[in-house]
Design a protein around this motif. Sequence first.
Motif, PDB file in Angstrom:
ATOM      1  N   THR A   1       0.681  -1.127  -0.827  1.00  0.00           N
ATOM      2  CA  THR A   1      -0.106  -0.121  -0.259  1.00  0.00           C
ATOM      3  C   THR A   1       1.048   0.891  -0.059  1.00  0.00           C
ATOM      4  O   THR A   1       2.033   1.256   0.811  1.00  0.00           O
ATOM      5  CB  THR A   1      -0.981   0.606   1.289  1.00  0.00           C
ATOM      6  OG1 THR A   1      -1.885  -1.179   1.387  1.00  0.00           O
ATOM      7  CG2 THR A   1      -2.171   1.152   1.621  1.00  0.00           C
TER       8      THR A   1
ATOM      9  N   GLU B   1      -0.037   7.620   0.512  1.00  0.00           N
ATOM     10  CA  GLU B   1      -1.227   7.913  -0.114  1.00  0.00           C
ATOM     11  C   GLU B   1      -1.872   7.218   0.656  1.00  0.00           C
ATOM     12  O   GLU B   1      -3.151   8.241   0.645  1.00  0.00           O
ATOM     13  CB  GLU B   1      -0.864   8.571  -1.583  1.00  0.00           C
ATOM     14  CG  GLU B   1       0.079   9.917  -1.818  1.00  0.00           C
ATOM     15  CD  GLU B   1       0.112  10.472  -3.438  1.00  0.00           C
ATOM     16  OE1 GLU B   1      -0.774   8.902  -3.881  1.00  0.00           O
ATOM     17  OE2 GLU B   1       1.183  10.578  -3.246  1.00  0.00           O
ATOM     18  N   ASP B   2      -2.026   6.540   0.038  1.00  0.00           N
ATOM     19  CA  ASP B   2      -3.713   5.451   0.791  1.00  0.00           C
ATOM     20  C   ASP B   2      -3.535   5.024   1.996  1.00  0.00           C
ATOM     21  O   ASP B   2      -4.650   4.615   2.202  1.00  0.00           O
ATOM     22  CB  ASP B   2      -3.564   4.059  -0.566  1.00  0.00           C
ATOM     23  CG  ASP B   2      -3.524   4.011  -1.786  1.00  0.00           C
ATOM     24  OD1 ASP B   2      -3.920   5.314  -2.210  1.00  0.00           O
ATOM     25  OD2 ASP B   2      -2.942   3.199  -2.102  1.00  0.00           O
TER      26      ASP B   2
ATOM     27  N   PRO C   1      -5.655   0.809   5.769  1.00  0.00           N
ATOM     28  CA  PRO C   1      -5.172   1.617   4.457  1.00  0.00           C
ATOM     29  C   PRO C   1      -7.216   2.616   4.789  1.00  0.00           C
ATOM     30  O   PRO C   1      -8.037   1.927   5.156  1.00  0.00           O
ATOM     31  CB  PRO C   1      -5.727   0.514   3.441  1.00  0.00           C
ATOM     32  CG  PRO C   1      -6.067  -0.882   4.066  1.00  0.00           C
ATOM     33  CD  PRO C   1      -5.214  -0.447   5.400  1.00  0.00           C
TER      34      PRO C   1
ATOM     35  N   SER D   1     -10.769   3.581   4.298  1.00  0.00           N
ATOM     36  CA  SER D   1     -11.565   2.930   3.848  1.00  0.00           C
ATOM     37  C   SER D   1     -13.299   3.448   4.467  1.00  0.00           C
ATOM     38  O   SER D   1     -14.237   2.775   4.259  1.00  0.00           O
ATOM     39  CB  SER D   1     -11.445   1.616   4.750  1.00  0.00           C
ATOM     40  OG  SER D   1     -11.607   1.506   6.476  1.00  0.00           O
TER      41      SER D   1
ATOM     42  N   LYS E   1     -11.344  11.496   4.406  1.00  0.00           N
ATOM     43  CA  LYS E   1     -11.243  10.369   4.772  1.00  0.00           C
ATOM     44  C   LYS E   1     -10.793   9.829   6.023  1.00  0.00           C
ATOM     45  O   LYS E   1      -9.987  10.416   6.115  1.00  0.00           O
ATOM     46  CB  LYS E   1     -10.775   9.502   3.480  1.00  0.00           C
ATOM     47  CG  LYS E   1     -11.551  10.036   2.297  1.00  0.00           C
ATOM     48  CD  LYS E   1     -11.245   9.532   0.991  1.00  0.00           C
ATOM     49  CE  LYS E   1     -11.645  10.072  -0.534  1.00  0.00           C
ATOM     50  NZ  LYS E   1     -11.084  11.191  -0.566  1.00  0.00           N
TER      51      LYS E   1
ATOM     52  N   CYS F   1      -9.853   5.211   8.113  1.00  0.00           N
ATOM     53  CA  CYS F   1      -9.723   3.597   8.063  1.00  0.00           C
ATOM     54  C   CYS F   1     -11.087   3.557   8.810  1.00  0.00           C
ATOM     55  O   CYS F   1     -10.997   5.131   9.359  1.00  0.00           O
ATOM     56  CB  CYS F   1      -8.224   3.336   8.500  1.00  0.00           C
ATOM     57  SG  CYS F   1      -8.379   3.955  10.338  1.00  0.00           S
TER      58      CYS F   1
ATOM     59  N   PHE G   1     -15.727   3.291   1.526  1.00  0.00           N
ATOM     60  CA  PHE G   1     -14.972   4.248   1.024  1.00  0.00           C
ATOM     61  C   PHE G   1     -13.774   2.917  -0.041  1.00  0.00           C
ATOM     62  O   PHE G   1     -13.204   2.133   0.683  1.00  0.00           O
ATOM     63  CB  PHE G   1     -13.824   4.940   0.838  1.00  0.00           C
ATOM     64  CG  PHE G   1     -13.055   5.366  -0.202  1.00  0.00           C
ATOM     65  CD1 PHE G   1     -12.805   6.505  -0.543  1.00  0.00           C
ATOM     66  CD2 PHE G   1     -11.358   5.432   0.143  1.00  0.00           C
ATOM     67  CE1 PHE G   1     -12.442   6.983  -1.959  1.00  0.00           C
ATOM     68  CE2 PHE G   1     -10.407   5.738  -1.194  1.00  0.00           C
ATOM     69  CZ  PHE G   1     -11.317   6.376  -1.760  1.00  0.00           C
ATOM     70  N   THR G   2     -13.943   2.606  -1.475  1.00  0.00           N
ATOM     71  CA  THR G   2     -13.108   1.700  -2.484  1.00  0.00           C
ATOM     72  C   THR G   2     -12.527   2.352  -3.420  1.00  0.00           C
ATOM     73  O   THR G   2     -12.872   3.495  -4.324  1.00  0.00           O
ATOM     74  CB  THR G   2     -14.053   0.886  -3.040  1.00  0.00           C
ATOM     75  OG1 THR G   2     -14.851  -0.139  -1.717  1.00  0.00           O
ATOM     76  CG2 THR G   2     -12.862  -0.449  -3.652  1.00  0.00           C
ATOM     77  N   LYS G   3     -11.121   2.462  -3.308  1.00  0.00           N
ATOM     78  CA  LYS G   3     -10.042   3.014  -4.169  1.00  0.00           C
ATOM     79  C   LYS G   3     -10.704   2.763  -5.177  1.00  0.00           C
ATOM     80  O   LYS G   3     -10.311   1.650  -5.813  1.00  0.00           O
ATOM     81  CB  LYS G   3      -8.477   2.747  -3.986  1.00  0.00           C
ATOM     82  CG  LYS G   3      -7.456   3.516  -5.053  1.00  0.00           C
ATOM     83  CD  LYS G   3      -5.458   3.734  -4.494  1.00  0.00           C
ATOM     84  CE  LYS G   3      -5.779   4.651  -5.463  1.00  0.00           C
ATOM     85  NZ  LYS G   3      -3.943   4.910  -4.936  1.00  0.00           N
ATOM     86  N   PRO G   4     -10.623   3.363  -7.095  1.00  0.00           N
ATOM     87  CA  PRO G   4     -10.983   3.406  -8.381  1.00  0.00           C
ATOM     88  C   PRO G   4      -9.818   2.177  -8.476  1.00  0.00           C
ATOM     89  O   PRO G   4      -9.167   2.570  -8.474  1.00  0.00           O
ATOM     90  CB  PRO G   4     -11.371   4.394  -9.350  1.00  0.00           C
ATOM     91  CG  PRO G   4     -11.668   5.471  -7.861  1.00  0.00           C
ATOM     92  CD  PRO G   4     -11.343   4.843  -6.405  1.00  0.00           C
TER      93      PRO G   4
ATOM     94  N   SER H   1      -7.084   3.705 -10.517  1.00  0.00           N
ATOM     95  CA  SER H   1      -6.496   5.240  -9.916  1.00  0.00           C
ATOM     96  C   SER H   1      -5.337   3.942  -9.378  1.00  0.00           C
ATOM     97  O   SER H   1      -4.421   4.090  -9.111  1.00  0.00           O
ATOM     98  CB  SER H   1      -6.437   5.146  -8.882  1.00  0.00           C
ATOM     99  OG  SER H   1      -7.048   6.780  -9.359  1.00  0.00           O
TER     100      SER H   1
END
Length: 1317
Positions: free
Chosen positions: A1258, A1261-1262, A1271, A1273, A1282, A1284, A1311-1314, A1317
């Motif tokens: 990871t 940034e995430d 991460p 979430s 945002k 976790c 939240f899920t990272k696209p 990306s």
Amino acid sequence: MTSRGAGTAFSRKNYRLSTEPEKSKVTGIVNSRLLNDYLHRVFTSADGNQPAAAYRKHLTFQNLQEHLERLLAEENGSEESRDQVAEGRLGPSTVVLDHTSGFEGLLLVDDDLLGVIGHSNFGSIRATTCVYKGKWIYEVLISSQGLMQIGWCTLNCRFNQEEGVGDTPDSYAYDGNRVRKWNVTTTNYGKSWAAGDIVSCLIDLDEGTIAFCLNGISLGTAFDNITRGAGMAYFPAISLSFKESVAFNFGSRPLRYPVEGYRPLQDPPVADLVKARKLLGYLKNVIHIGIDVTEGKLVEKDTSMWQLQGEPTVLITLAHIFNYFSPLMCKVYLVEDVLMTFLLSILERGGAVEAHPLIQQLLDLMWLLMEEYEVHECLKQLLMSLLRAYRFSPIIPDLGLQIHYLRLTIAVLKHEKSRKYLLSNVLFDVLRSVVFFYIKSPLRVEEAGLQELIPTTWWPNRFTKEGKESKEVKEESAEERLRRRAYERGCQRLKKRIEVVEGLQVQILKLLLNNKDRGGGEASRYIFLNKFRKFLQENASNRGNLAVLCPPEYMVCFLHRLIAALRYFWDGHKAKTPASLSSEEAYVPPQLFYNGKVDYFDLQRLGGLLSHLKKTLKDDLAAKANILIDPAELQAVTMDDLDEDEESATSAAQSQRPSAALAIGGALARPAWLSSPTLGRANRFLSTAAVSLMNPRRPLGALEKIKVLTLRAEQRTREDIEGTHGNDGLLLGRPPEEPDQPITENSLLEVLDGIVMMYNLSVHQQLGKMVGVSDDVNEYAMALKDTEEKISRCPKRRRDIHEELLKSQKVFSEKLNHLSRRLAWINVTIYSKEKMQDIYWLLRVCIRTIEHGDRTGSLFAFMPEFYLSVAMNSYSALKNYFSPVNSMEELPGYEETLMRLAAILAKHFADSRIVGTDIRDSLMQALASYVCYPHSLRAVERIPEEQRISMMKNLLAPYEQRPWAQTNWILVRLWRGCGFGYRYTRLPHLLKTKPEDASLPSLQRDLSVASFQKPCPSTLLQRHMADLLRSDRDLAPSFLNSVLNQLNWAFSEFIGMIQEIQQAAERLERNFVDSRQLKVCATCFDLSVSLLRVLEMTVTLAPEIFLDWNRPSSELLLRRLAQLLNQVLNRVTAERNLFDRVVNLRLPGLESVDHYPILVAVTGILVRLLVDTDVQGTERATAVLLADPCFQLRSIQYLLGHAEPSALAAAAPATDKRHFSLHTYTEYISTEELAKVEKMLNHLSEESKQAAATTLPTSEEDLCPICYAHPISAIFRPCSHKSCKACINQHLMNNKDCFFCKATITGVDDFTKPASS
């Protein structure tokens, strides 16, 4: 020296005698010849010989006075010479303590200047008279057995707070507390003294020796070759430590143990003594000689049945005698030596007191022929002498002396007029009459004759080497059985003799509680009630003033005698009024607590201060009890008003006293319980430290004064107590919940209320204190048993060791013989079956009173706190103090009583009507102790289901803002025996230590004792807990969040403290860790373990609270739990970590800190989450646990003794170090439990490998910008920031604002990272 025959001129009653001979027929006076014979027979000469009738003077009432004066003056010539100043003595003829200049330190001196109480570290005082030649003696009556040095000193001796009599040259002292003699240096001497002993101090200035006697038995010469010569004169002197007390007798009263050849420092009133004895002889002659008018002759009469019968001749004769006898009877020496001796001789013929009406007739004569003030003084001095004689009589096997004095006291109190005067003015105001109800315990068994009464001793061997009571019933040998039975027979003999004394003491109280003697004023009972209430007030309001408090050992005896007398009258009323209650159903109705008829002083009520309750509950009082509060009582009282009222009350009280009662340093308004055995009404406060204390602007003892808005005790009458038509008296304001049924006489209800208060004041503490003798017996019995085992194992060749062991065996045996006889006395007087039944009866009274008060709703708040305290303490006493002599289980209605008390504890520990923190803590602690024992826990399970569920709901309330540690302890006890490896009574690493060393520092003594009880879990209450947590969706999160918060706090505090302890231990300089810090550290550890056990209990009983994620808070609770478990494991299991080092130090106070208790608690939670649940639950728990950044598989491996290769390599040199492993505790952890741990380890090992393989790196940034461990979430609404899920969920527990912009968060979305990306 003035003549003692002079006396004081008293105004006499005038008896006009007729001079006309013919009046004799009218008045009933006999003819002149018979009268002459009668008077000559009555008034004999000193030698007892009667001259022939032809040579003796004809006596009539006209010349009787002249004849009587001549008889009384016959030997005065020779007696007068004795009143000259005795050679060898300097100082005033009346010897007292020198309260002007002869003292050092702080002292309280009695008004008679003969009693003294130490009020500083080591105060000293001497007498006003000294001796330089001859043989002299004085006596000291020991009122307390503490540190004192009694003896002689010279004028040149200078004392201070460290050095007293015997610590300087030319001062000599005996110390019976340390059993030593003192003259600069010290050596062993004499015997130990006890309260109630008399020490005689003898000095022989012709031979130069000083000696002491104890209760008339010589202790031998203490000092010889004392300094004599010009300028050397010795004063009686004493040094005594704080609160110790004695009374001196320099000769103002007859010496109890005179020694031939030694003179008291104060000469007896010889001339008055001769007169008094002559006059007493004449009085005896009147009683012996009767006049037979019909036969015209004198006859001998039976003195025991003598009555005045209105004979004028006899009456006028007695009037002449009393004309001279009355003034003499105002002097204490003559009352004790002449009158008391004569009255005792009347009772020596045996039989009941009622069989000797002569004493009643003599008291009638005194009231008839003496001035009122003379009768008052005479009766006061007589009761003083009786009380002193009773208290300071030595204990002998048949208690004959005590019985003798009690019988005379009863005979005096049987006289109605005398009884009422003594009750009103003497028994509680001047005398410490509670002494009459005390039976002192003999400190020296041999002198008390207990060896003859109990020739065979025995003690139980029911304890193991660790001091625990052995549950194995060992078969008794024939020899032991014979010894035990012989010992029990001796105890029964002792019991029968003590019961005689107790019966007489109860008779005294029955006389004082008589309510039928209404002739000439109030009945005795109502006078007693008012005095008794003031007595309670003195003891309740002066807890810090030792000079005022009644000693607790007196209170215990007084309580039992008062219960016996109360139940006698209570059941007597029941026999006359069948509709009323028997004493077995007794209780105090709730209206006594709020109608103002009974004064409770400043004692705390359940709802707080009385003034506050009257304001807040005035409407309830009006609606339920028809009581309107006077608006004047509701007005706030300023401190200035209080001060004015206090000062006026004090000045009024002082103005009512005789002027002699006012002392130099201001009067203390209460009896000085610890000072002299007689007076104590006003004391002089002596101080060399501050001269201003000698003339204080305000009276001393201001703590005693209370502003009472209700009716004062002394103002009440019979009508105020019993009531009349249309007046309920004490029962005014009956609430609708209270049955309209007569209970008993109202006055008895107040006595009952006072008995409950007495138990609370000091009786319970004393019951606990006396258990120490039984503990001593157990300790010596264990030591003797151990010594005998060593003797049996000792090799024959080691004779030296064998002889030493035999000496030890002899010492232990002698001590046990002494203690077992003393224990027999204590068991009979304090812990007998009858005394146990009294305490049990009191417990039931309190339970009924609380139940009736509870039904009144809000008015329950008026009940004094001590009712709940006595209910809890009396049960504790029955359980802990009276066994094993008597078993509580044998008491009638025991199971029902236990259940009713359980219902009270379960309901009221969280009762909103109870506001006092102390009483709430006591209720919580009592409930905690209650659930530790199987029989009392079963009682809790038998209370109605509704009450059980309510109790559990209160226990599961959030831990903030309340005493959560005790609540947690209760829940732990309900679980103990069900948890993982939680079936132990004592921790494995503590088995070889003494129980007292292993006690949990964080808990009170009762709970520490209870912690060693065998586990007794309650599945019924566990089921209630599970149902509540499942059904109430708000209850579970609030409760568990509070538990997790407290666990986080407790464990963090523990880690911080062991860091400090480790740093202190590693310093090169020698450092001692503060014991208080060690206790707090151990407390935090124990709290952490108990909180973990509660979490284990919750996870086991209701796992869905954590694993059913349809519940809104389940995931958050599981994540928080996993985070805390990982923190605990990492801190405890790391190799060579801080925890290991502190545990290996084995510091005293940290005995309970070890790997086992905390690791098995954590293991139990993990096993339940990861093994003992369904597949979905296991997956969720595993995922959350592995997702926590603090998770380390090594910590789980540590539980089974597995170590990483790197750790093993690093630890290679320390080959002797043993690694922790659950496998080594096979006696505490079952094979099935170990298998589950293995399964859990394998599962986590496999899952962690898979997680490591699938987890992609990871980027920074995430990662969550808060913790940088997980991460991102979660995304917040509406601000779209945002983090976790773990961080935001934990944050939202206490705060609704965004981390970053402080906007109010309305929701949280996943939240899920696209993928792009």
